[in-house]
Write an enzyme that holds these catalytic residues in place. Structure first.
Site, PDB file in Angstrom:
ATOM      1  N   THR A 105       0.776  -1.230  -0.120  1.00 42.17           N
ATOM      2  CA  THR A 105      -0.049   0.115   0.083  1.00 42.17           C
ATOM      3  C   THR A 105       0.978   1.077   0.000  1.00 42.17           C
ATOM      4  OG1 THR A 105      -1.899  -0.897   1.214  1.00 42.17           O
ATOM      5  CG2 THR A 105      -1.920   1.434   1.073  1.00 42.17           C
ATOM      6  N   TRP A 147       0.737  -9.782   3.390  1.00 45.10           N
ATOM      7  CA  TRP A 147       0.206  -9.264   2.321  1.00 45.10           C
ATOM      8  C   TRP A 147       0.917  -9.786   0.921  1.00 45.10           C
ATOM      9  CZ3 TRP A 147      -1.307  -7.347   6.740  1.00 45.10           C
ATOM     10  CH2 TRP A 147      -2.224  -6.499   6.624  1.00 45.10           C
ATOM     11  N   ASN A 192      -3.977 -11.355   3.008  1.00 42.44           N
ATOM     12  CA  ASN A 192      -4.769 -10.095   3.089  1.00 42.44           C
ATOM     13  C   ASN A 192      -5.423  -9.887   1.897  1.00 42.44           C
ATOM     14  OD1 ASN A 192      -5.433  -7.689   4.444  1.00 42.44           O
ATOM     15  ND2 ASN A 192      -4.627  -6.807   2.383  1.00 42.44           N
ATOM     16  N   GLU A 193      -6.780  -9.708   1.757  1.00 42.64           N
ATOM     17  CA  GLU A 193      -7.595  -9.345   0.968  1.00 42.64           C
ATOM     18  C   GLU A 193      -7.500  -9.920  -0.485  1.00 42.64           C
ATOM     19  OE1 GLU A 193      -7.588  -5.160   1.151  1.00 42.64           O
ATOM     20  OE2 GLU A 193      -8.204  -4.925   2.893  1.00 42.64           O
ATOM     21  N   GLU A 277     -10.083  -5.439   9.929  1.00 44.37           N
ATOM     22  CA  GLU A 277      -9.658  -3.956   9.500  1.00 44.37           C
ATOM     23  C   GLU A 277     -10.611  -3.386   9.000  1.00 44.37           C
ATOM     24  OE1 GLU A 277      -6.565  -4.159   6.350  1.00 44.37           O
ATOM     25  OE2 GLU A 277      -7.358  -2.049   5.647  1.00 44.37           O
TER      26      GLU A 277
END
Length: 830
Positions: A105, A147, A192-193, A277
């Protein structure tokens, strides 16, 4: 965190608490006996309720990168505000990224294990951060999630994944490193995601038990929309392997966080549900939505834990999500930080509860006049606390607290916060007491905590003022240990570390990653690192020695003012191993309007996401006559809009470009080469005309109106990626003005207006008036005129004479709004 911007948020009304005592009966004061309209809230310990698992925050996406470089005592003060019980946010959970050397990010975090034979348990800063959190609060719970990951852990070519046994070994090695640091990890997630692999979670659970980590709770799936619930319901093996169901942005994304539901099927699983989150909002204007998001996940969805992204906005403003966090700290050279209102929104829960307490279902719900309330009790029911927020309320409302089930019936101490005020004295303030059965008047837009507990406190450490990172700046990298990340250097992708120089004594900066990591967001996919002060670095010469690999290229970047996707906005000078060089501009054109929140009318007409516009423009190009083997010195000189490219001390190109007004210095390498850099130097250039632009740290701004998340300060923060925008809900009609305060009377020479650059014309000023003032009261018009509705930077020359304030008034603008991506002010120097 999602790869989107954070811009939308909501603030709330006012509740004035005098610092020295009450000037009269305080707002929220108790009155004897209930009123006819009072809402009764029964806190009945016998009513049942789920176990509270804590409130926390996330250090991930390189969001904490600059914190470790802060000087003392400021670094200690910041950590106290975040973790120390009875002092500030008093966080109960710290969630960290397991670094993967790839953009996650706001940069890349270092991996502890870059190949199967490499293990370095001291690499990166998350170990240090967890140790600092534990030192302040030994009871804090630790959570970890990946991530990205090194290439060797993954599988697949078109889209590598981490659903491998090698990745499980990688996670086990990370847990081993945690043990070496004396850290007990409570929660571990998958990826993550991304998505989930049910068999992989079962293998992970078995491996944890086999290797002595059976007490680590497995979280799935750290993604969205509760898609994991159906497989958990259907697959008994998967269900048995997962201890906690974690979902992101359960209250919505970049919204007011009004409702935070979960499916009934999730609640029926009988597992803890975690808002693993939530956030992505600024430390100040995000406090009100955060206050909702701490109560409502339990009320609406039976979630017993909420984790905010991010812990602290400690990354450069050139990267996405500026200021998103519980605090702000991105000037380690000045020591400046901001303990924003979000710290105290969190404190209203964390300083009055503990993980292991139980929610009281009879006292958890929505207030009739707007807002919400929850209550929690200690396991022995000797203590309890109630948190009430009135963010939605439009008028005062009365409540009466009743107790039952053996809870003590004595007086409750009351604490309250006015989250809309910039005056920290109005945050987290004692407000007397109330007894069960008495009426308490709640004012709109507040957070209240009623409690039987003691031990609360409010830290009073004060930040030093912000100041520029002064030039000249130099670093020869010889003072660092091998493997260290140099001070202030922030990797966007890859890993730039200190290493012995090749072929000569001394230490250099070397890009360490030799293969594309398993990526998360797909950004960049090439090594880049940046350094410097966006807010003050404007006219300078940047130079660095580079040593090329046998093939590939290296770059020196200047005036870097943004990063998104595969672009780094700034001027690039590239030297390739075949002797070719290129000077080019990469321009993000500001924030893409498709990334705005759906409720943002400044995004009107955007019906579907589209690619963020990136402009790449070659300014000059050529080929080096001499061999390029060995070392060369690249240089970029900026003086106003004039750019000079330098190679080995001599100019190779001179061009004019108006795109980037100021920005950082960067270094880049072709994927995935181990190029070296040395002797980085950034020296000031005095531009012709005896004019100097003031650094953003010296400017502040106010506006006749603004929409929360688009405050006037965003027009003077040094970043064209943020903007001031006039209020649109309800809409404020033109004219609208923004007033810039330069701090003291000065001989002002120029004002620069940068319109928003995203291709959306709403708010772009087309007819203006400019006025100046010495005292901020009496303004004298000094210029007026018209501009085309476009994104080009506009300059206004001032006639001379001292002034402190500059007011830009929009008389006409796109869509009838007013906006400014950046306003800069120059003074005469001679």
């Amino acid at each position: 965190m999602r790869a989107h911007r954070w811009w939308i948020s909501v603030l709330v009304g006012a509740f004035l608490v005098a610092a020295a005592g009450w000037a009269g009966p305080p707002a929220g004061a108790a009155r004897t006996g209930p009123t006819a309209t009072a809402q009764r809230i029964l806190i009945d310990a016998a009513s049942g309720g789920r176990t509270f698992d804590g409130i926390g925050a996330l250090s991930a996406g390189a969001s904490s990168r600059l914190l470790i470089d802060y000087p003392e005592p400021q670094r200690r003060q910041i950590l106290d505000y975040l973790f120390k019980p009875g002092y500030g946010a008093a966080l109960q959970i710290l969630k960290v990224e397991i670094g993967g050397d790839t953009n996650s990010t706001d940069g890349a975090e270092p991996s502890h294990m870059r190949d199967p034979s490499d293990l370095n348990c001291d690499r990166g800063y998350e170990w240090w951060l967890m140790e600092q959190a534990k030192a302040r609060n030994p009871g804090i719970r630790l959570s970890a999630l990946q991530w990205g990951a090194p290439a060797w852990t993954g599988s697949g070519e078109a889209r590598p994944t981490v659903w491998t046994d090698r990745d499980i070994d990688y996670l086990l090695s990370w847990l081993g490193c945690a043990r070496r640091h004396g850290l007990r990890v409570d929660y571990l997630g998958g990826w993550n995601e991304a998505w989930f692999d049910t068999a992989w979670y079962q293998r992970l659970h078995a491996a944890l038990t086999e290797h002595g980590y059976g007490d680590v709770k497995v979280v799935a799936d750290d993604s969205f929309n509760w898609d994991v619930i159906e497989p958990l319901t259907r697959d008994a093996g998967f269900r048995s392997a997962v201890d906690v169901v974690g979902q992101h942005y359960v209250c919505g994304y970049l919204s007011d966080y009004l409702r935070c539901p979960s499916p009934q099927a999730a609640r029926d699983l009988g597992k803890p549900l975690q808002a693993s989150e939530q956030g992505s909002l600024p430390y100040d204007s995000g406090a009100a939505p955060l206050a909702r998001a701490l109560n409502r996940p339990y009320i609406d969805g039976a979630m017993t834990s909420t984790i905010n992204w991010s812990l602290i906005a400690s990354w450069y403003d050139t990267m996405p999500f500026q200021a998103a966090g519980l605090m702000g700290a991105n000037e380690p050279w000045s020591g400046a930080y901001v303990a924003g209102a979000s710290v105290w929104a969190v404190a209203h829960t964390t300083q009055f509860t503990r993980p292991g307490w139980r929610y009281v279902d009879s006292a958890s719900g929505h207030l009739e006049g707007g807002g919400s309330h929850v209550a929690l009790r200690s396991p022995d029911s000797r203590d309890y606390s109630a948190v009430l927020e009135t963010i939605d309320a439009t008028a005062p409302q009365d409540v009466v607290i009743d107790v039952g089930g053996g809870l003590p019936a004595g007086p409750l101490r009351v604490w309250t916060s006015d989250l809309s005020s910039s005056d920290s004295r109005r945050w987290f303030t004692p407000a007397g007491s109330v007894r069960p059965g008495e009426t308490l008047t709640l004012e709109p837009g507040r957070v209240y905590t009623l409690t039987t507990t003691r031990g609360q406190g409010k830290g009073h450490a004060v930040s030093p003022p912000p100041r520029p990172l002064r030039l000249p700046y130099r670093d020869d990298f010889d003072s660092y240990a091998v493997g260290a990340t140099p001070r202030y250097l922030s990797d966007l992708d890859g890993a730039f570390e200190v290493a012995p120089c090749t072929g000569r004594p001394g230490r250099c900066l070397r890009q360490a990653i030799g293969a594309q990591p398993v990526w998360w967001n797909g950004w960049l996919k090439r090594p880049v690192t940046v350094i410097g002060d966006l807010k003050s670095w404007r006219d300078y010469t940047a130079q660095v020695d580079v040593r090329l690999d046998e093939d590939g290229w290296t770059e020196l970047l200047g005036r870097v003012d943004g990063q998104w996707g595969d672009a780094v906005s700034g001027v690039h000078l590239r030297l390739s191993s075949d002797g070719r060089w290129q000077l080019y501009d990469e321009n993000l054109q500001g924030q893409d309007s498709a990334l705005c929140a759906p409720s943002d009318p400044s995004c009107a007409g955007v019906s579907a996401p589209r690619a963020r516009p990136v402009e790449r423009r070659t300014l000059a190009a050529g080929r080096v006559g001499a061999p390029v083997e060995g070392r060369h010195r690249l240089g970029l000189r900026f003086a106003g809009d004039h750019i000079t490219a330098l190679l080995d001390g001599g100019p190779i190109a001179e061009v004019d470009s108006q795109v980037h007004a100021s920005g950082q210095v960067g270094l880049a390498v072709s994927p995935w080469r181990h190029a070296e850099f040395d002797d980085l130097a950034v020296t000031p250039v005095r531009r012709p005309g005896n004019v100097r632009y003031l650094p953003a740290q010296e400017l502040s701004a106010t506006g006749t109106s603004f929409h929360h998340g688009y405050e006037p300060r965003d027009a003077v923060d040094g970043s064209a990626q943020s903007m001031w925008h006039s209020e649109w809900s309800p809409r404020s009609s033109l004219p609208q003005s923004i007033t810039v305060d330069t701090g003291r009377p000065r001989p002002l020479a120029k004002v620069t207006y940068q319109p928003r650059e995203d291709g959306n014309g709403n708010g772009v000023i087309t007819r203006y008036e400019l006025a100046t003032s010495l005292d901020g009261v009496t303004f004298t018009p000094v210029a007026s005129g018209s501009w085309p509705l476009d994104t080009t930077r506009k300059e206004i020359d001032l006639p001379g004479g001292p002034a402190r304030y500059v007011r830009l008034t929009a008389l006409a603008a796109g869509g009838g709004y007013a906006s400014a991506a950046e306003i800069q002010v120059a003074v005469r120097t001679g």
